[in-house]
Design an enzyme around this catalytic site. Sequence first.
Site, mmCIF file in Angstrom:
data_model
loop_
_atom_site.group_PDB
_atom_site.id
_atom_site.type_symbol
_atom_site.label_atom_id
_atom_site.label_comp_id
_atom_site.label_asym_id
_atom_site.label_seq_id
_atom_site.Cartn_x
_atom_site.Cartn_y
_atom_site.Cartn_z
ATOM 1 N N HIS A 188 10.529 6.781 58.400
ATOM 2 C CA HIS A 188 9.097 6.548 58.648
ATOM 3 C C HIS A 188 8.950 5.536 59.209
ATOM 4 O O HIS A 188 8.625 4.286 58.931
ATOM 5 C CB HIS A 188 8.234 7.222 57.010
ATOM 6 C CG HIS A 188 8.463 8.024 56.536
ATOM 7 N ND1 HIS A 188 8.432 7.816 54.988
ATOM 8 C CD2 HIS A 188 9.356 8.962 56.650
ATOM 9 C CE1 HIS A 188 8.711 9.332 54.721
ATOM 10 N NE2 HIS A 188 8.863 9.972 55.937
HETATM 11 C C1 LIG Z 1 12.661 13.943 60.233
HETATM 12 C C2 LIG Z 1 11.858 13.652 59.994
HETATM 13 C C3 LIG Z 1 10.872 13.800 59.168
HETATM 14 C C4 LIG Z 1 10.516 13.484 58.355
HETATM 15 N N1 LIG Z 1 9.739 14.203 56.961
HETATM 16 C C5 LIG Z 1 8.298 13.752 56.552
HETATM 17 C C6 LIG Z 1 7.712 14.227 55.767
HETATM 18 O O1 LIG Z 1 8.087 15.247 54.909
HETATM 19 N N2 LIG Z 1 6.170 14.310 54.789
HETATM 20 C C7 LIG Z 1 6.180 13.075 55.879
HETATM 21 O O2 LIG Z 1 4.655 12.815 55.325
HETATM 22 N N3 LIG Z 1 5.854 12.703 56.826
HETATM 23 C C8 LIG Z 1 7.532 12.716 56.847
HETATM 24 N N4 LIG Z 1 8.208 12.510 58.042
HETATM 25 C C9 LIG Z 1 6.575 11.067 58.651
HETATM 26 C C10 LIG Z 1 6.034 11.119 59.722
HETATM 27 O O3 LIG Z 1 6.595 12.883 60.486
HETATM 28 C C11 LIG Z 1 5.412 10.658 60.630
HETATM 29 O O4 LIG Z 1 4.754 9.262 59.454
HETATM 30 C C12 LIG Z 1 4.251 10.903 61.023
HETATM 31 O O5 LIG Z 1 4.583 12.375 61.893
HETATM 32 C C13 LIG Z 1 3.142 10.146 62.401
HETATM 33 O O6 LIG Z 1 2.640 10.611 62.610
HETATM 34 P P1 LIG Z 1 1.856 10.027 64.410
HETATM 35 O O7 LIG Z 1 0.613 10.759 64.271
HETATM 36 O O8 LIG Z 1 1.331 8.071 63.833
HETATM 37 O O9 LIG Z 1 3.191 10.278 65.120
HETATM 38 P P2 LIG Z 1 3.656 11.094 65.502
HETATM 39 O O10 LIG Z 1 3.603 12.872 64.800
HETATM 40 O O11 LIG Z 1 4.935 10.665 66.133
HETATM 41 O O12 LIG Z 1 2.630 11.791 66.540
HETATM 42 C C14 LIG Z 1 2.588 10.242 68.402
HETATM 43 C C15 LIG Z 1 3.127 11.427 69.141
HETATM 44 O O13 LIG Z 1 2.168 10.518 70.566
HETATM 45 C C16 LIG Z 1 3.417 12.132 71.464
HETATM 46 N N5 LIG Z 1 2.924 10.609 72.848
HETATM 47 C C17 LIG Z 1 3.613 9.528 72.548
HETATM 48 N N6 LIG Z 1 4.036 9.017 73.624
HETATM 49 C C18 LIG Z 1 3.166 9.722 74.620
HETATM 50 C C19 LIG Z 1 2.131 8.992 75.881
HETATM 51 N N7 LIG Z 1 2.831 8.485 77.087
HETATM 52 N N8 LIG Z 1 1.262 10.354 76.134
HETATM 53 C C20 LIG Z 1 0.995 11.495 75.555
HETATM 54 N N9 LIG Z 1 1.161 11.491 74.033
HETATM 55 C C21 LIG Z 1 2.577 10.871 73.893
HETATM 56 C C22 LIG Z 1 4.326 12.751 70.946
HETATM 57 O O14 LIG Z 1 4.480 13.578 71.452
HETATM 58 C C23 LIG Z 1 3.676 12.674 69.940
HETATM 59 O O15 LIG Z 1 3.318 14.091 69.568
HETATM 60 C C24 LIG Z 1 8.762 12.438 58.594
HETATM 61 C C25 LIG Z 1 9.430 11.475 59.864
HETATM 62 C C26 LIG Z 1 10.907 12.272 60.176
HETATM 63 C C27 LIG Z 1 11.132 11.295 61.798
#
Ligand SMILES: Cc1cc2nc3c(=O)[nH]c(=O)nc-3n(C[C@H](O)[C@H](O)[C@H](O)COP(=O)(O)OP(=O)(O)OC[C@H]3O[C@@H](n4cnc5c(N)ncnc54)[C@H](O)[C@@H]3O)c2cc1C
Lengths: 189, 133
Positions: A121
């Site tokens: 995470h």
């Molecule tokens: C393998 C794994 C398993 C997990 N399992 C769980 C779980 O079971 N339960 C749970 O609660 N959490 C889980 N997590 C953690 C959770 O998935 C993340 O903390 C959460 O998805 C983060 O959300 P976010 O919106 O911050 O970022 P992200 O979901 O990473 O979203 C960022 C987005 O920005 C986009 N992006 C990046 N650069 C650019 C750019 N230059 N221009 C436009 N778009 C861009 C990316 O493509 C992505 O879609 C897990 C994480 C991993 C890696």
Amino acid sequence: MRGYLLESHRGAATVETVMTGLEWEEIPWGPGHHAAARKLHKRITGFVAVCEDMPELHNTVTLDPDLKDSNGIPAPKISYTLSENSIKMMDHSIVRITEILEAAGATQTHAVAPIEYGGWHWLGTARMGTDPTTSVVNEWGRAHDVKNLFIVDGSIFVTSSGLNPTSTLQAMALYIADQMKQRLETLFD
Amino acid sequence: MPDTPLDQDEQEILSQLAAAIIPASDTYAVPGADDAQIVRDMLGSAYAGLAADLASFAAFGVEKAETFRHEHPMTAGRLERLVVECYYRDDRVLTSLGLEARPPFPKGFEVDQGDWSLLDPVRAMVPIYRAVD
Ligand SMILES: Cc1cc2nc3c(=O)[nH]c(=O)nc-3n(C[C@H](O)[C@H](O)[C@H](O)COP(=O)(O)OP(=O)(O)OC[C@H]3O[C@@H](n4cnc5c(N)ncnc54)[C@H](O)[C@@H]3O)c2cc1C
């Protein structure tokens, strides 16, 4: 310091059982495969500890000086070292989990810490806070330095939370959207 | 992914590797992972970089399969996953394990009920969370 969440898993299905057995060398390559795989089949389960990693200055995400994508945008460079606190938390969780599994009748246990595959995470690179010298966004998600920039994702966490973060992340998104709505008149002041 | 991601020689190496990991067994009356049908499934599920991973295995050969496995755990892990995934979805293999050769959806499976009273102390606990407004 702080704590962790214990997550118990359902028993592994066939492919996962065999892959786990191979990884732990409980299942060999070759003629011994079948007997070993059948010994584990429908008999393995596991726990995961989700530990609360604290904000530590030695962990950084910076721009890679060399690596760039096809548009010339620098790749993120992640420097991460497990702190003593996190290592102690993991060690503690392994002892507790082993106790639980043995109390439930486990005849053999294996531990992997930290996990190589699976969910890491990544949180807290633009932490929320009231003090612009120690945080990136204010208490309603607006960047201290850029008044028309809001950050609404896992980076505003102040620690790794020691839980699966997504529900909280979604709640934060709703909260910040609501704050923006309520402050429309003065949003960028 | 092209229809046949591996040339003839590479397919032969894949078969050798598959048999090195999971050979046929008379005891359990199951085919090896080098069974033609299972190899076809693997070819259909090939991942990018499979040919390079097979070349890395071929440099050791079947006799030194164990050495390869220990010296290149990441490569061996990717190859193992392909072989294991395809082997353990073969109807003959699933049946020999006492499983029904079908996916869980849409029919589902009956799950054995455990002893739910184990949760009584948990249910009796005072809430450890703060109530929402
Ligand atoms: C393998 C794994 C398993 C997990 N399992 C769980 C779980 O079971 N339960 C749970 O609660 N959490 C889980 N997590 C953690 C959770 O998935 C993340 O903390 C959460 O998805 C983060 O959300 P976010 O919106 O911050 O970022 P992200 O979901 O990473 O979203 C960022 C987005 O920005 C986009 N992006 C990046 N650069 C650019 C750019 N230059 N221009 C436009 N778009 C861009 C990316 O493509 C992505 O879609 C897990 C994480 C991993 C890696």
